[in-house]
Design a protein around this motif. Structure first.
Motif: not given
Length: 87
Positions: A37, A39-41, A76-80
């Motif tokens: 995971t 997070d924050h890519s 799982i790639l997360l980005s805001q």
């Protein structure tokens, strides 16, 4: 055995090459299918060859796709995105 048993956090932003190396090292250490995971890519730092943020994210996506084909991992790639859109 909980989720946090194998959790690794890298507080210093890494570039795509450094991140790829860390993931490969971790998966080789575990020697079994792994869920990665990220997070924050958007905090992945720019490499010397990247012209802009789009290049960085494109290189990240390409690197993760290649790793997914070679290693027993799911990603799982997360980005805001920008919150200012709502205002």
């Amino acid at each position: 055995m909980g989720v946090n048993k194998y959790q690794h956090n890298y507080p210093v932003p890494l570039n795509v090459t450094e991140l790829e190396k860390k993931i490969v090292e971790f998966v080789e250490y575990k020697r079994k299918p792994t869920l990665i995971t990220l997070d924050h890519s958007l905090l992945v730092t720019k490499s010397a060859s990247d012209k802009d943020r789009i290049d960085t994210l494109s290189n990240l996506s390409t690197a993760l796709s290649k790793m997914r084909k070679k290693l027993p991992i799911s990603i799982i790639l997360l980005s805001q995105l920008n919150r200012d859109i709502e205002t």
